[in-house]
Write a protein that holds these residues in place. Structure first.
Motif, PDB file in Angstrom:
ATOM      1  N   MET A   1     -54.249 -59.574  52.355  1.00 17.93           N
ATOM      2  CA  MET A   1     -54.127 -58.779  51.175  1.00 17.93           C
ATOM      3  C   MET A   1     -52.896 -59.285  50.418  1.00 17.93           C
ATOM      4  N   VAL A   2     -52.979 -59.333  49.101  1.00 19.17           N
ATOM      5  CA  VAL A   2     -51.854 -59.772  48.272  1.00 19.17           C
ATOM      6  C   VAL A   2     -51.450 -58.618  47.365  1.00 19.17           C
ATOM      7  N   LEU A   3     -50.163 -58.342  47.337  1.00 12.96           N
ATOM      8  CA  LEU A   3     -49.622 -57.263  46.520  1.00 12.96           C
ATOM      9  C   LEU A   3     -48.273 -57.714  45.967  1.00 12.96           C
ATOM     10  N   ASP A   4     -48.183 -57.818  44.656  1.00 20.22           N
ATOM     11  CA  ASP A   4     -46.938 -58.235  43.999  1.00 20.22           C
ATOM     12  C   ASP A   4     -46.376 -59.532  44.576  1.00 20.22           C
ATOM     13  N   GLY A  21     -45.609 -65.044  49.065  1.00 16.36           N
ATOM     14  CA  GLY A  21     -46.670 -65.918  48.576  1.00 16.36           C
ATOM     15  C   GLY A  21     -46.167 -67.122  47.804  1.00 16.36           C
ATOM     16  N   ARG A  22     -44.954 -67.066  47.282  1.00 20.40           N
ATOM     17  CA  ARG A  22     -44.400 -68.191  46.523  1.00 20.40           C
ATOM     18  C   ARG A  22     -43.778 -69.237  47.427  1.00 20.40           C
ATOM     19  N   GLY A  48     -57.506 -56.008  59.751  1.00 24.57           N
ATOM     20  CA  GLY A  48     -56.849 -55.968  58.454  1.00 24.57           C
ATOM     21  C   GLY A  48     -56.085 -54.692  58.166  1.00 24.57           C
ATOM     22  N   LEU A  49     -55.409 -54.743  57.038  1.00 28.41           N
ATOM     23  CA  LEU A  49     -54.564 -53.660  56.555  1.00 28.41           C
ATOM     24  C   LEU A  49     -55.181 -53.017  55.324  1.00 28.41           C
ATOM     25  N   ALA A  50     -54.687 -51.841  55.005  1.00 27.65           N
ATOM     26  CA  ALA A  50     -55.020 -51.179  53.744  1.00 27.65           C
ATOM     27  C   ALA A  50     -53.709 -50.847  53.055  1.00 27.65           C
ATOM     28  N   VAL A  51     -53.771 -50.685  51.745  1.00 26.59           N
ATOM     29  CA  VAL A  51     -52.603 -50.270  50.978  1.00 26.59           C
ATOM     30  C   VAL A  51     -53.003 -49.087  50.110  1.00 26.59           C
ATOM     31  N   TYR A  52     -52.081 -48.142  50.002  1.00 23.18           N
ATOM     32  CA  TYR A  52     -52.280 -47.007  49.108  1.00 23.18           C
ATOM     33  C   TYR A  52     -50.894 -46.530  48.694  1.00 23.18           C
ATOM     34  N   ASP A  69     -43.856 -49.518  55.962  1.00 30.08           N
ATOM     35  CA  ASP A  69     -43.188 -49.729  54.687  1.00 30.08           C
ATOM     36  C   ASP A  69     -43.392 -51.193  54.289  1.00 30.08           C
ATOM     37  N   PRO A  70     -44.008 -51.464  53.129  1.00 26.86           N
ATOM     38  CA  PRO A  70     -44.266 -52.861  52.767  1.00 26.86           C
ATOM     39  C   PRO A  70     -43.001 -53.680  52.530  1.00 26.86           C
ATOM     40  N   LYS A  71     -41.863 -53.023  52.293  1.00 25.50           N
ATOM     41  CA  LYS A  71     -40.623 -53.764  52.041  1.00 25.50           C
ATOM     42  C   LYS A  71     -40.024 -54.356  53.311  1.00 25.50           C
TER      43      LYS A  71
END
Length: 160
Positions: A1-4, A21-22, A48-52, A69-71
């Motif tokens: 999954m890609v987020l920001d 990702g960079r 896999g993961l989910a995001v909300y 926590d995604p951070k």
């Protein structure tokens, strides 16, 4: 999954990673401490993961649903879906449907009942449970030729 610009991936044995990702640099790694005696029916996978909102979610081999926590990958909450000692495990990627986390169970090889649960993403509180096979004496159980749960268990190791 890609987020920001961040890649979030899960792996065997209930691991999760955040990768920039960079640059390809690992930002964090979560590794669940799994108990001894797991009965894993379908391999030690995680699908896999989910995001909300501002949270990530994953299920674990010891039948838990966790929020990360995604951070920094720290656990925000952790709830038990079922007792792993009875053969329950969860390898499914959670789904988010109308603001609810939907998860299912693996473990169809063991004498336990499958179910689908919905959870509140903020707190991990269970909202509802749907059993995929009726227990003896429940409506629909009279149609089964055997009352042994392991002969008619429906597990949900994958959901669409």
């Amino acid at each position: 999954m890609v987020l920001d610009g961040m890649l979030y991936v899960s792996g065997p044995q209930s691991h999760a990673w955040a990768i920039d990702g960079r640059t390809g640099r690992q930002v964090w790694h979560y590794q669940r401490t799994l108990p001894a005696g797991l009965k894993v029916c379908c391999g030690p996978v995680n699908r896999g993961l989910a995001v909300y909102g501002n949270k990530l979610f994953m299920t674990t081999l010891d039948a838990h649903l966790i929020s990360l926590d995604p951070k920094d990958g720290k656990v925000l909450w952790d709830v038990e879906l079922a007792d792993f000692k009875l053969g329950y495990a969860s390898t499914v990627a959670p789904l988010v449907v109308k603001g609810k986390l939907i998860v299912g169970m693996a473990g169809g090889e063991y004498a336990n009942r499958g179910f689908i649960d919905a959870y509140e993403p903020e707190t991990g509180k269970r909202i509802w449970r749907f059993w995929t096979i009726p227990a003896p004496g429940e409506p629909g159980s009279e149609d089964r030729k055997s009352t042994r749960l392991n002969s008619s268990h429906v597990a949900l190791s994958r959901m669409p």
